[in-house]
Design a protein around this motif. Structure first.
Motif, PDB file in Angstrom:
ATOM      1  N   ASP A  72      19.392  -3.257  15.744  1.00 17.01           N
ATOM      2  CA  ASP A  72      20.139  -2.477  15.143  1.00 17.01           C
ATOM      3  C   ASP A  72      20.419  -3.235  14.263  1.00 17.01           C
ATOM      4  O   ASP A  72      21.158  -3.396  12.999  1.00 17.01           O
ATOM      5  N   PHE A 209      33.575 -10.231  17.562  1.00 13.46           N
ATOM      6  CA  PHE A 209      32.382  -9.766  17.496  1.00 13.46           C
ATOM      7  C   PHE A 209      33.107  -8.340  17.279  1.00 13.46           C
ATOM      8  O   PHE A 209      32.454  -7.360  15.956  1.00 13.46           O
ATOM      9  N   ARG A 210      33.257  -7.653  18.144  1.00 10.37           N
ATOM     10  CA  ARG A 210      34.020  -6.056  18.230  1.00 10.37           C
ATOM     11  C   ARG A 210      34.973  -5.786  16.832  1.00 10.37           C
ATOM     12  O   ARG A 210      35.187  -4.979  16.501  1.00 10.37           O
ATOM     13  N   HIS A 211      35.703  -6.697  16.422  1.00 10.78           N
ATOM     14  CA  HIS A 211      37.079  -6.658  15.846  1.00 10.78           C
ATOM     15  C   HIS A 211      36.326  -7.195  14.159  1.00 10.78           C
ATOM     16  O   HIS A 211      36.655  -6.615  13.113  1.00 10.78           O
ATOM     17  N   THR A 212      35.322  -8.015  14.147  1.00 14.64           N
ATOM     18  CA  THR A 212      34.891  -8.313  12.747  1.00 14.64           C
ATOM     19  C   THR A 212      33.455  -7.943  12.174  1.00 14.64           C
ATOM     20  O   THR A 212      33.576  -8.206  11.602  1.00 14.64           O
ATOM     21  N   GLY A 213      32.920  -7.510  13.759  1.00 14.52           N
ATOM     22  CA  GLY A 213      31.744  -7.936  13.031  1.00 14.52           C
ATOM     23  C   GLY A 213      30.346  -9.083  13.486  1.00 14.52           C
ATOM     24  O   GLY A 213      29.378  -8.469  13.147  1.00 14.52           O
ATOM     25  N   ASP A 214      30.947 -10.554  13.473  1.00 16.33           N
ATOM     26  CA  ASP A 214      30.516 -10.839  13.192  1.00 16.33           C
ATOM     27  C   ASP A 214      29.330 -11.607  14.280  1.00 16.33           C
ATOM     28  O   ASP A 214      29.858 -12.062  15.613  1.00 16.33           O
ATOM     29  N   THR A 215      27.761 -11.105  14.013  1.00 18.51           N
ATOM     30  CA  THR A 215      27.222 -11.548  15.500  1.00 18.51           C
ATOM     31  C   THR A 215      26.780 -12.958  15.980  1.00 18.51           C
ATOM     32  O   THR A 215      26.201 -13.122  16.870  1.00 18.51           O
TER      33      THR A 215
END
Length: 546
Positions: A72, A209-215
Motif C-alpha cells: 500500500d 484508521f478508516r475515518h482518518t487514514g492514520d496507519t
C-alpha cells in the motif's frame, strides 16, 4: 577455520540455495547454467543450476486477488523488519562487481557466496544492509554494497475471537490488520488486540484508521502474530452534524476530542455544524446529566481532558438553512426563463416576472400558475383512499377523494390578468424558496377528448356550452358516459363536474369518459380482502387484551 566455513557455505549454496547467485561479468549461456568461474578478484564461484523462472503469481500465491499481499506504500527501510522468506537483492560495485538475489533462510540468515552465512533475524532493512556491508568489507576493499528488498515474504498468522471463521490466515510482511478483520458492524473494530510473538500487545482502532487514514491505528503484522477480535459490548454515540454520525464501540481512556476526531475524520466539523456540543451522561441507570461545550472547547484541551464513559452520547446540532441560496424558477412564455435569486420576505410575483424579462406575446395569463414546492402533494388519507375501489367508499370518502383529485394543493391562486393589468401585486403574495412559475402558451380553442367521434381542439366562442363543443367534435360516441363529463380548467388545472362549470375559457379541456362494465368479481374479491384484514386486526387485538 575461515576457509572451512566458506567451503561449507558454498556447498550449501550449490546443493539447494533458494535463489541462485549471479555474477555480473562474462556472458553465460542460459541453457548451460552458471558454470564454475571466478569473480573480478579471482575468487572462485561455484557452479549453480539456474532456477526455473517463476511468474509473480507463482511466487506470491493469489497476489492479484488478495489485497493483503499487495503493497500500500513504499517499504520504509528503517521500520521494515526482515524475516524468513524475504528475497533480498545484494549489489556490490567498485573493485568487484557482484549481484546476488537471495532468500532469507527459515533461521533468519543470508547465505552469501564468497562471504558466508550472515544472521539478520530481527534487523530492519537498513540494519541488514549495514551488517551485509560490514561482512563484505572483510573480503573486499573499495566497494559499495547495497541491499534492497526484492520480494516480500508471506507467512501464517491467526485471527481469533468474535469472527465468523477463526483460524489461520495467509499474510505478508506488508499486510495490515484491517485486511484480515472483516469490516462488519457486528464485529469489534475499535478494540482489536494484536499480540506479537515476542509478547508485546498493540491496541488497534480500525474505525479510527478508516475515518482518518492514520496507519498508527492499523499496524502491519509479523510472523507469529495473533489478532484477537473481542465482542462488542459497551458503546458511545455521536449524533447530529458530524461527518460520520453513529454508534461507536466504547474505547477505554478515549476522550471527547478523540471521538470527535474519529467522527469527523480529521476534517474538522462540517461548515454548518452549530458551535454547541452537548454530552449526555448517565449518572444513575435512569438519570442523565448534560454538559455543554463549545466546538473549540470540545476539540481542545478541555475536550482532551474529558474522558468518556460507556453509553455517553454526543450531540452536535446543525445550523438551519446555513448559507442556503434561496431561489425560484420561472418557465414557459417569458423572455428569459430560468432560476433566479429571491428574498422570501420581499420578492413579489411581479419582481420574479421582471427578472425574467416579462411575458412574451404568446403567454397565456389565464393558464399561468405558481406552484409551491414544499406542500405535500399526496396526503396520507388520500393515499389510503386510492387503494379502495370507489364502489365500496362511503359518500364522505368519495367527496374527500374527489376534492383531492380535482385540484393540486400546491397551486397558489393568482389572477395574473388582474396582476399584470394593475401593475402591482394586488394579491400581496411573496415568492418562497423553491417556488416555480409556469407560463404556458396561449391556446385559442377548447380541447374535447375522450368518447367523442372527432376528438381535438375546437375554436373558442364566448358563451358556447359544453354540449355545443361536443357537437362540434362529432358528438358522443356509443360508449360515452355523458353523466360523468368533466372539465379541466386551464387556470390551475382544476377539475370540475359539468354541472359546476359556469363558463368555458380558452385553453379549457372537456373530457368525456367511456362507459366501463363493472367487474363485480374483482369488486367482491377486493371487498373480501379489506374485510378480512379488518377482521384479522380485531381478532389480534382481542387476543392481545385477554
Amino acid at each position: 577455520m575461515r576457509t572451512s566455513l566458506l567451503f561449507a557455505a558454498l556447498l550449501l549454496l550449490t546443493i539447494g540455495a533458494p535463489a541462485p547467485a549471479q555474477v555480473v561479468g562474462d556472458p553465460v549461456d542460459p541453457s548451460r547454467g552458471l558454470g564454475a568461474g571466478r569473480d573480478t578478484l579471482g575468487v572462485a564461484v561455484p557452479a549453480v543450476r539456474p532456477e526455473p523462472a517463476r511468474t509473480p503469481s507463482a511466487r506470491r500465491m493469489s497476489s492479484s486477488l488478495d489485497p493483503a499481499l499487495l503493497l500500500d506504500a513504499a517499504v520504509d527501510r528503517g521500520t521494515y523488519f526482515v524475516g524468513p522468506g524475504d528475497v533480498l537483492a545484494i549489489s556490490v560495485l567498485g573493485a568487484a562487481n557482484l549481484f546476488y538475489e537471495l532468500s532469507v533462510t527459515p533461521e533468519g540468515a543470508l547465505v552469501v557466496p564468497t562471504v558466508g552465512v550472515i544472521p539478520i533475524l530481527g534487523l530492519t532493512l537498513e540494519e541488514t544492509e549495514a551488517r551485509v556491508r560490514e561482512r563484505f568489507l572483510d573480503y573486499y576493499r573499495n566497494v559499495e554494497v547495497r541491499v534492497t528488498l526484492s520480494q516480500v515474504r508471506t507467512f501464517k498468522i491467526f485471527v481469533v475471537g468474535d469472527v465468523p471463521d477463526p483460524g489461520p490466515r495467509v499474510a505478508s510482511s506488508v499486510t495490515r490488520v484491517s485486511e484480515l478483520v472483516p469490516d462488519t458492524v457486528a464485529l469489534s473494530q475499535r478494540n482489536v488486540v494484536l499480540q506479537r510473538a515476542g509478547g508485546d500487545t498493540l491496541q488497534v482502532d480500525l474505525t479510527r484508521f478508516r475515518h482518518t487514514g492514520d496507519t498508527r491505528f492499523n499496524p502491519t503484522v509479523r510472523e507469529g502474530d495473533t489478532i484477537l477480535v473481542p465482542g462488542v459490548d459497551e458503546t458511545v454515540a455521536v449524533y447530529g452534524r458530524v461527518f460520520f454520525p453513529g454508534v461507536y464501540e466504547f474505547r477505554p481512556g478515549e476522550t471527547l476530542s478523540d471521538l470527535l476526531q474519529v467522527a469527523n475524520g480529521n476534517f474538522g466539523f462540517p461548515s454548518d455544524a452549530h458551535d454547541e456540543v452537548r454530552v449526555s451522561r448517565f449518572i444513575t441507570p435512569d438519570e442523565r446529566d448534560f454538559l455543554v461545550f463549545t466546538r473549540d472547547q470540545a476539540t481542545g484541551a478541555e475536550g482532551g481532558a474529558f474522558v468518556l464513559q460507556p453509553f455517553d452520547a454526543i450531540y452536535v446540532p446543525a445550523v438551519s438553512n446555513y448559507k442556503l441560496q434561496k431561489t425560484a424558477t420561472i418557465t414557459g412564455e417569458v423572455v428569459h426563463p430560468g432560476t433566479y435569486p429571491i428574498r422570501p420576505d420581499t420578492t413579489s410575483i411581479l419582481d420574479l416576472i421582471e427578472m425574467a424579462g416579462g411575458f412574451t406575446a404568446e403567454a397565456s395569463l389565464v393558464s399561468a400558475r405558481l406552484r409551491r414546492s414544499h406542500a405535500d402533494s399526496v396526503r396520507p388519507a388520500t393515499a389510503q383512499l386510492e387503494q379502495v375501489p370507489l364502489e365500496i367508499m362511503t359518500e364522505e370518502e368519495r367527496q374527500i377523494y374527489r376534492i383531492r383529485q380535482q385540484a393540486d394543493e400546491r397551486n397558489v391562486v393568482i389572477d395574473f390578468e388582474k396582476l399584470v393589468g394593475a401593475g402591482e401585486d394586488v394579491h400581496d403574495i411573496r415568492v418562497q424558496h423553491g417556488d416555480s412559475l409556469l407560463v404556458p402558451e396561449q391556446r385559442a380553442g377548447v380541447t374535447v377528448l375522450g368518447a367523442v367521434l372527432l376528438p381535438g381542439i375546437v375554436a373558442f366562442e364566448p358563451g358556447r356550452s359544453i354540449e355545443a363543443y361536443v357537437d362540434l367534435a362529432g358528438g358522443y360516441s356509443e360508449r360515452a358516459d355523458q353523466e360523468d363529463v368533466v372539465v379541466l380548467k386551464a387556470k390551475l388545472e382544476t377539475q370540475l363536474d359539468r354541472e359546476d362549470v359556469r363558463a368555458l375559457d380558452p385553453g379549457d379541456t372537456i373530457v368525456v369518459p367511456f362507459e366501463e362494465d363493472k367487474d363485480w368479481l374483482a369488486i367482491f374479491n377486493t371487498t373480501s380482502g379489506v374485510v378480512g384484514s379488518i377482521l384479522g386486526i380485531i381478532l389480534a387485538y382481542i387476543a392481545a387484551t385477554r
